[in-house]
Design an enzyme around this catalytic site. Structure first.
Site, PDB file in Angstrom:
ATOM      1  N   ASN A 142       0.837  -1.211   0.000  1.00 45.01           N
ATOM      2  CA  ASN A 142       0.000   0.000   0.000  1.00 45.01           C
ATOM      3  C   ASN A 142       0.871   1.260   0.000  1.00 45.01           C
ATOM      4  O   ASN A 142       0.377   2.369   0.089  1.00 45.01           O
ATOM      5  CB  ASN A 142      -0.962   0.012   1.196  1.00 45.01           C
ATOM      6  CG  ASN A 142      -0.240   0.189   2.528  1.00 45.01           C
ATOM      7  OD1 ASN A 142       0.977   0.018   2.614  1.00 45.01           O
ATOM      8  ND2 ASN A 142      -0.974   0.521   3.572  1.00 45.01           N
ATOM      9  N   TYR A 171       3.275  -2.939  17.714  1.00 40.98           N
ATOM     10  CA  TYR A 171       4.069  -3.814  16.842  1.00 40.98           C
ATOM     11  C   TYR A 171       4.360  -5.145  17.533  1.00 40.98           C
ATOM     12  O   TYR A 171       4.078  -6.214  16.991  1.00 40.98           O
ATOM     13  CB  TYR A 171       5.368  -3.103  16.475  1.00 40.98           C
ATOM     14  CG  TYR A 171       6.235  -3.859  15.502  1.00 40.98           C
ATOM     15  CD1 TYR A 171       5.842  -4.015  14.171  1.00 40.98           C
ATOM     16  CD2 TYR A 171       7.454  -4.399  15.896  1.00 40.98           C
ATOM     17  CE1 TYR A 171       6.643  -4.691  13.263  1.00 40.98           C
ATOM     18  CE2 TYR A 171       8.264  -5.079  14.996  1.00 40.98           C
ATOM     19  CZ  TYR A 171       7.849  -5.229  13.682  1.00 40.98           C
ATOM     20  OH  TYR A 171       8.648  -5.908  12.791  1.00 40.98           O
TER      21      TYR A 171
END
Length: 314
Positions: free
Chosen positions: A36, A147
């Site tokens: 993306n 994360y």
């Protein structure tokens, strides 16, 4: 010649993804690169665009996608603290929704799927070096948790899809990797130091520089991932991939100053929150099961990385 496969690489325009795509294209596979472009860049893959066995798909993995493939390497996720903390909710979504969508795809089309997990699943480890059997020491509500916990949950999903739906999975835990095509502003120590050294800025060392890291050159890492994808089906991981050579951050800064002939000064700044003091992979499992050990030493890898950044800055 390998059997030609149709292979999807998510995050394929990123640092690791572009090197993986390049290697798979060279091996003659049909490669679908999905990105993306949040941290990936077209510049990383522009040399592949004209190849007949390479395709680019602009897509965000938070949304499902339907494709016919034989293998999936799931690398999509911002991987440096600067990028993954920029939009932490998006980072968690990419880790978890991305894993769910790719595992669903693998289940539907009966594809083999590899998850690029991370040494961050070990958090700030109290065990050194880190073995795959170590469960980690992770803060679930800190700035890095989007994360760390996102990747931990992705591993959970992989193993549950494997147990519940017999999806053919592989999980690799990647330790600090460096090389050409690293993002110049990703806040990682190797790219930071090289850019600072080449532009004559002060080199910022956090803490007193005594914290250690192990640096794996990108070609070695890609070799490990490809071997893991080709491993016998009973070996699904997780497996550590990284270079067990351990260096202090200060040693790294001094090496880069010497190699670039830089006039930069080293300045010390406070340590960021939850920054691990030691990172070093135990790679006994990868050596035994994949006959894999890193080949490129730090000086040689840095030489190639410095010349990449030099060309980019000039």
């Amino acid at each position: 010649m390998h059997l030609q496969k149709r292979i999807l690489v998510t995050g394929g325009a990123g640092f690791l993804g572009s090197h993986l795509c390049e290697r798979l294209v060279e091996e003659g596979h049909d490669v679908l690169c999905l990105d993306n472009f949040f941290t990936g860049t077209k510049r990383n893959i522009e040399h592949l665009i004209t190849k007949p066995n390479f395709e680019m798909i602009r897509h965000d993995l938070v949304q499902p996608i339907f494709l016919e493939v034989d293998e999936i390497y799931n690398l999509a996720c911002p991987a440096s603290p600067v990028h993954y903390q920029y939009n932490p909710v998006k980072t968690v979504k990419t880790c978890i929704m991305g894993a769910i969508h790719m595992l669903g795809l693998a289940k539907r089309v009966n594809a083999k799927i590899l998850q690029a997990s991370t040494s961050e699943v070990y958090g700030d480890p109290v065990v050194h070096p880190q073995k795959e059997s170590y469960w980690g020491n992770v803060n679930p509500i800190g700035l890095r948790s989007c994360y760390d916990e996102g990747k931990r949950c992705a591993e959970t999903l992989f193993f549950d899809y494997h147990r519940q739906n017999r999806v053919n999975i592989r999980v690799v835990r990647i330790f600090n990797t460096y090389g050409p095509r690293m993002h110049p502003n990703d806040g990682r120590v190797v790219s930071n130091f090289i850019v600072q050294a080449l532009t004559g800025q002060d080199m910022t060392v956090f803490g007193d520089g005594s914290q250690t890291r192990s640096f794996c050159y990108v070609d070695d890492l890609i070799e490990g991932m490809i071997r893991m994808m080709g491993a016998p089906d009973e070996f699904i991981g997780p497996v550590n991939l990284g270079n067990p050579g351990e260096f202090t951050i200060l040693e790294l800064a001094e090496t880069i100053i010497r190699m670039t002939g830089s006039t930069s000064n080293i300045v010390f700044k406070p340590l960021p929150k939850d920054d691990p003091m030691q990172r070093k992979p135990d790679i006994a499992l990868a050596t035994e099961k994949l006959q894999w050990t890193p080949r490129v030493n730090l000086e040689d890898g840095l030489k190639r990385t410095i010349s990449y950044f030099k060309a980019m800055i000039e």
